[in-house]
Design a protein around this motif. Structure first.
Motif, PDB file in Angstrom:
ATOM      1  N   GLY A  87       0.814  -1.206   0.000  1.00 43.91           N
ATOM      2  CA  GLY A  87       0.000   0.000   0.000  1.00 43.91           C
ATOM      3  C   GLY A  87       0.848   1.257   0.000  1.00 43.91           C
ATOM      4  N   TRP A  88       1.953   1.227   0.739  1.00 46.61           N
ATOM      5  CA  TRP A  88       2.880   2.371   0.782  1.00 46.61           C
ATOM      6  C   TRP A  88       3.503   2.597  -0.586  1.00 46.61           C
ATOM      7  CZ3 TRP A  88       8.556   2.239   1.181  1.00 46.61           C
ATOM      8  CH2 TRP A  88       9.118   3.462   1.576  1.00 46.61           C
ATOM      9  N   LEU A  89       3.948   1.539  -1.241  1.00 47.89           N
ATOM     10  CA  LEU A  89       4.592   1.664  -2.550  1.00 47.89           C
ATOM     11  C   LEU A  89       3.620   2.107  -3.635  1.00 47.89           C
ATOM     12  CD1 LEU A  89       6.805  -1.560  -2.464  1.00 47.89           C
ATOM     13  CD2 LEU A  89       7.634   0.806  -2.333  1.00 47.89           C
ATOM     14  N   HIS A  90       2.363   1.699  -3.511  1.00 47.14           N
ATOM     15  CA  HIS A  90       1.390   1.963  -4.570  1.00 47.14           C
ATOM     16  C   HIS A  90       0.538   3.208  -4.316  1.00 47.14           C
ATOM     17  CE1 HIS A  90       1.145  -2.205  -6.729  1.00 47.14           C
ATOM     18  NE2 HIS A  90       2.317  -1.605  -6.853  1.00 47.14           N
ATOM     19  N   ALA A  91       0.679   3.843  -3.186  1.00 46.70           N
ATOM     20  CA  ALA A  91      -0.178   4.987  -2.862  1.00 46.70           C
ATOM     21  C   ALA A  91       0.068   6.149  -3.826  1.00 46.70           C
ATOM     22  CB  ALA A  91       0.078   5.432  -1.432  1.00 46.70           C
ATOM     23  N   THR A  92      -0.989   6.911  -4.077  1.00 44.64           N
ATOM     24  CA  THR A  92      -0.878   8.149  -4.848  1.00 44.64           C
ATOM     25  C   THR A  92      -0.359   9.242  -3.929  1.00 44.64           C
ATOM     26  OG1 THR A  92      -2.680   7.508  -6.308  1.00 44.64           O
ATOM     27  CG2 THR A  92      -2.164   9.862  -6.187  1.00 44.64           C
ATOM     28  N   ASP A  93       0.670   9.973  -4.365  1.00 44.65           N
ATOM     29  CA  ASP A  93       1.246  10.994  -3.485  1.00 44.65           C
ATOM     30  C   ASP A  93       0.414  12.275  -3.524  1.00 44.65           C
ATOM     31  OD1 ASP A  93       1.975  12.433  -5.777  1.00 44.65           O
ATOM     32  OD2 ASP A  93       4.095  11.897  -5.669  1.00 44.65           O
ATOM     33  N   ARG A  94       0.822  13.273  -2.737  1.00 42.36           N
ATOM     34  CA  ARG A  94       0.031  14.493  -2.606  1.00 42.36           C
ATOM     35  C   ARG A  94      -0.004  15.320  -3.877  1.00 42.36           C
ATOM     36  NH1 ARG A  94       2.860  19.276  -1.197  1.00 42.36           N
ATOM     37  NH2 ARG A  94       5.106  19.027  -1.018  1.00 42.36           N
ATOM     38  N   HIS A  95       0.897  14.985  -4.844  1.00 45.67           N
ATOM     39  CA  HIS A  95       0.903  15.681  -6.126  1.00 45.67           C
ATOM     40  C   HIS A  95       0.063  14.956  -7.177  1.00 45.67           C
ATOM     41  CE1 HIS A  95       4.089  18.149  -4.465  1.00 45.67           C
ATOM     42  NE2 HIS A  95       4.782  17.066  -4.171  1.00 45.67           N
ATOM     43  N   GLY A  96      -0.586  13.854  -6.779  1.00 51.01           N
ATOM     44  CA  GLY A  96      -1.428  13.114  -7.703  1.00 51.01           C
ATOM     45  C   GLY A  96      -0.704  12.050  -8.502  1.00 51.01           C
ATOM     46  N   ASN A  97       0.528  11.698  -8.141  1.00 50.20           N
ATOM     47  CA  ASN A  97       1.290  10.671  -8.861  1.00 50.20           C
ATOM     48  C   ASN A  97       0.919   9.284  -8.341  1.00 50.20           C
ATOM     49  OD1 ASN A  97       3.005  12.533 -10.381  1.00 50.20           O
ATOM     50  ND2 ASN A  97       3.987  12.979  -8.415  1.00 50.20           N
ATOM     51  N   PRO A  98       0.284   8.429  -9.170  1.00 49.92           N
ATOM     52  CA  PRO A  98      -0.058   7.081  -8.701  1.00 49.92           C
ATOM     53  C   PRO A  98       1.175   6.199  -8.595  1.00 49.92           C
ATOM     54  CG  PRO A  98      -0.653   7.331 -11.006  1.00 49.92           C
ATOM     55  CD  PRO A  98      -0.191   8.685 -10.546  1.00 49.92           C
ATOM     56  N   HIS A  99       1.099   5.183  -7.734  1.00 47.66           N
ATOM     57  CA  HIS A  99       2.201   4.229  -7.522  1.00 47.66           C
ATOM     58  C   HIS A  99       3.518   4.971  -7.293  1.00 47.66           C
ATOM     59  CE1 HIS A  99      -0.727   2.140 -10.300  1.00 47.66           C
ATOM     60  NE2 HIS A  99      -0.729   1.330  -9.253  1.00 47.66           N
ATOM     61  N   ALA A 100       3.445   6.045  -6.517  1.00 46.79           N
ATOM     62  CA  ALA A 100       4.548   7.005  -6.472  1.00 46.79           C
ATOM     63  C   ALA A 100       5.858   6.378  -6.009  1.00 46.79           C
ATOM     64  CB  ALA A 100       4.168   8.177  -5.573  1.00 46.79           C
ATOM     65  N   LEU A 101       5.838   5.646  -4.910  1.00 51.99           N
ATOM     66  CA  LEU A 101       7.112   5.164  -4.380  1.00 51.99           C
ATOM     67  C   LEU A 101       7.639   3.965  -5.148  1.00 51.99           C
ATOM     68  CD1 LEU A 101       6.558   5.715  -0.568  1.00 51.99           C
ATOM     69  CD2 LEU A 101       7.622   7.206  -2.260  1.00 51.99           C
ATOM     70  N   ALA A 102       6.756   3.152  -5.716  1.00 50.06           N
ATOM     71  CA  ALA A 102       7.236   2.089  -6.606  1.00 50.06           C
ATOM     72  C   ALA A 102       8.019   2.693  -7.764  1.00 50.06           C
ATOM     73  CB  ALA A 102       6.063   1.260  -7.121  1.00 50.06           C
ATOM     74  N   ARG A 103       7.572   3.830  -8.259  1.00 47.76           N
ATOM     75  CA  ARG A 103       8.286   4.514  -9.341  1.00 47.76           C
ATOM     76  C   ARG A 103       9.576   5.142  -8.839  1.00 47.76           C
ATOM     77  NH1 ARG A 103       3.303   8.029 -11.558  1.00 47.76           N
ATOM     78  NH2 ARG A 103       4.892   8.908 -12.961  1.00 47.76           N
ATOM     79  N   ARG A 104       9.531   5.728  -7.638  1.00 47.91           N
ATOM     80  CA  ARG A 104      10.739   6.384  -7.121  1.00 47.91           C
ATOM     81  C   ARG A 104      11.833   5.376  -6.774  1.00 47.91           C
ATOM     82  NH1 ARG A 104      10.023  11.664  -6.681  1.00 47.91           N
ATOM     83  NH2 ARG A 104       7.944  12.536  -6.303  1.00 47.91           N
ATOM     84  N   PHE A 105      11.476   4.140  -6.456  1.00 47.83           N
ATOM     85  CA  PHE A 105      12.489   3.108  -6.223  1.00 47.83           C
ATOM     86  C   PHE A 105      12.905   2.394  -7.513  1.00 47.83           C
ATOM     87  CE2 PHE A 105      10.802   3.114  -1.788  1.00 47.83           C
ATOM     88  CZ  PHE A 105      12.009   3.282  -1.125  1.00 47.83           C
ATOM     89  N   GLY A 106      12.143   2.536  -8.592  1.00 45.87           N
ATOM     90  CA  GLY A 106      12.447   1.828  -9.825  1.00 45.87           C
ATOM     91  C   GLY A 106      12.038   0.373  -9.793  1.00 45.87           C
ATOM     92  N   ILE A 107      10.922   0.056  -9.119  1.00 48.10           N
ATOM     93  CA  ILE A 107      10.450  -1.330  -9.062  1.00 48.10           C
ATOM     94  C   ILE A 107       9.810  -1.700 -10.397  1.00 48.10           C
ATOM     95  CG2 ILE A 107       8.788  -2.880  -7.961  1.00 48.10           C
ATOM     96  CD1 ILE A 107       9.303  -1.355  -5.352  1.00 48.10           C
ATOM     97  N   MET A 108      10.310  -2.785 -10.980  1.00 46.60           N
ATOM     98  CA  MET A 108       9.856  -3.224 -12.302  1.00 46.60           C
ATOM     99  C   MET A 108       8.644  -4.146 -12.195  1.00 46.60           C
ATOM    100  SD  MET A 108      12.287  -4.779 -15.293  1.00 46.60           S
ATOM    101  CE  MET A 108      12.618  -6.365 -14.530  1.00 46.60           C
TER     102      MET A 108
END
Length: 478
Positions: A87-108
């Protein structure tokens, strides 16, 4: 509980493309090692199962390139931990970016409990996984090369400074100082056992993690604590004057910053900012029930300060990096005027009351500290004037025993102090007052001695005057 998330700006990595293993270099890559250590520290009792895999083992796998990790977590007894991290990795951040932390870590992609999620098809969600291993005793994470090499924004993006107020300081009705510190897991509390005496030691106080906090007193003297993070707003108050505390209860949704003021008749009014502006709610009658939240307008995600004018009307100041605005009640009935521009944006703000009732506002930016003040109590405002002091400082303002304002300005590197030399409003030069830190609060003890509380990487510390208006004691840890 998931790791603490830095306050990123709106820029974000694209979804990781699917780039399967092609070569064999099983040495664990730095992004995998750092991600592993972060997750294991956040979830005690879970394990690391594998990053590297021998080149001669069967099948295609990013383990053979050192860019896949298996997090040991059981679907039978620890599925709540897996759900929390996902849920943490896939949450939408406050700027509206979905899956925000999965993207910031580069999870494939991730595989868990017979399902797979792939970053190159994010809208497809979790799909059935039909591989031989059901992945019920671990989650498999495969990373892009950028993520594996620690080249993604989690590790490299400029981080917005944390400007949330993590300290709150107040005084019980019997004169004992009480201090609250908002940590990454909950709020902690310490207090003087007797007036001017020894401290109780820190005690867990519950409440939301990584919160911004504010403290005020009801008309009967009971302290009331307000705590808000990005997900929730909670409230807790003393059940009796200078006594034990009632339980926490939900006070509203999440937001960015908050401030509390007291109306002319003692009714508390709470202000909170989020991405849609400033909102407020207030006591219907002093110390009793609360009105529902109402929007007040103003700038989004603003740092807030509130103070009563000389005639009892509340005045609110809202500061962002680029905007400073001001509003006030037009009368004692609580009607509010439109927001007006009050200056340029900056880092932090504080407001104090001069001996004759004139408000004075302080704001910091990259050039130091600046101030403006009311020309007459409740009247119009003087233009901004530079006051010097450290750049981009967090500020605290308090009135001394003889009515002079004193200001403390702290950035990451240093703390400085300034004060009015007399009631005419003239200021002396800044003086070094200690090392840098995160946040600072100030109050006047019942006997008139000033006391300041600040936190830094070494913990929470305090310093106080020996006598009202006299020299200061050395810093002491709390």
């Amino acid at each position: 509980m998931a790791p603490t998330t830095p306050d990123f700006g709106p820029g974000i990595d694209p979804y990781a493309p699917y780039d399967p293993q092609r070569d064999c270099d099983p040495v664990a890559k730095p992004g995998l090692l750092a991600f592993r250590d972060l997750i294991l520290a956040a979830y005690p009792g879970t394990t690391s199962m594998a990053i590297s895999r021998a080149c001669g083992s069967g099948g295609q796998s990013e383990h053979k390139e050192g860019r896949a990790w298996d997090w040991g977590v059981s679907v039978h007894s620890q599925s709540h931990l897996a759900d929390d991290l996902i849920g943490w990795l896939h949450a939408t951040d406050r700027h509206g970016n979905p899956h925000a932390l999965a993207r910031r870590f580069g999870i494939m992609y991730m595989i868990w409990n017979r399902r797979i999620w792939m970053a190159n098809r994010p809208d497809a969600g979790w799909q059935p996984y039909r591989g031989a291993n059901p992945h019920t005793d671990h989650i498999h994470f495969s990373f892009s090369w950028a993520g594996a090499r620690k080249e993604t924004s989690w590790w490299n993006a400029p981080v917005v400074p944390d400007r949330r107020q993590r300290l709150a300081v107040g005084m019980s009705a019997d004169g004992r100082v009480e201090v609250f510190h908002a940590a990454i897991d909950q709020i902690y509390h310490t207090y003087q056992v007797e007036v001017g005496g020894a401290w109780s030691g820190w005690r867990a106080f519950g409440g939301p993690p990584s919160a911004t906090i504010a403290l005020s007193a009801a008309p009967d003297g009971r302290l009331e604590l307000f705590a808000m993070n990005g997900q929730t707003f909670m409230h807790r108050c003393q059940a009796k004057v200078s006594g034990e505390w009632a339980d926490w209860y939900t006070f509203g949704g999440g937001g960015k910053h908050l401030a509390v003021g007291s109306n002319h008749d003692g009714r508390l009014e709470v202000f909170a900012s989020n991405s849609t502006g400033v909102h407020h709610r207030w006591h219907h009658t002093p110390g009793v029930t609360w009105h529902d939240w109402r929007p007040l307008g103003g700038p989004a995600d603003a740092r807030l300060a509130v103070a009563p004018a000389s005639d009892g009307r509340l005045e609110v100041f809202a500061l962002t990096d680029g905007i400073f605005q001001h509003t006030c009640q037009t009368d004692l009935s609580g009607t509010w005027r439109q927001w007006v521009d009050f200056g340029l944006g900056g880092e932090h703000l504080a407001v104090g009351t001069n001996h004759d009732g004139r408000l004075e506002v302080f704001a910091s930016n990259s050039f130091g500290v600046h101030h403006r003040w009311q020309n007459t109590p409740g009247g119009d405002w003087h233009d901004w004037r530079p006051l010097g002091g450290p750049a981009d400082a967090r500020l605290a303002c308090v009135s001394s025993h003889d009515g002079r304002l004193e200001v403390f300005a702290m950035n990451d590197d240093l703390l400085q102090h300034n004060c009015q030399v007399d009631q005419s409003g003239a200021w002396r030069t800044w003086q070094d007052f200690g090392g840098g830190g995160y946040f600072i609060q100030a109050l006047r003890n019942r006997d008139g001695r000033l006391e300041i509380v600040a936190n830094n990487p070494g913990g929470v510390h305090h310093r106080w005057q020996h006598q009202p208006g006299s020299a200061w004691h050395d810093w002491q840890p709390l």
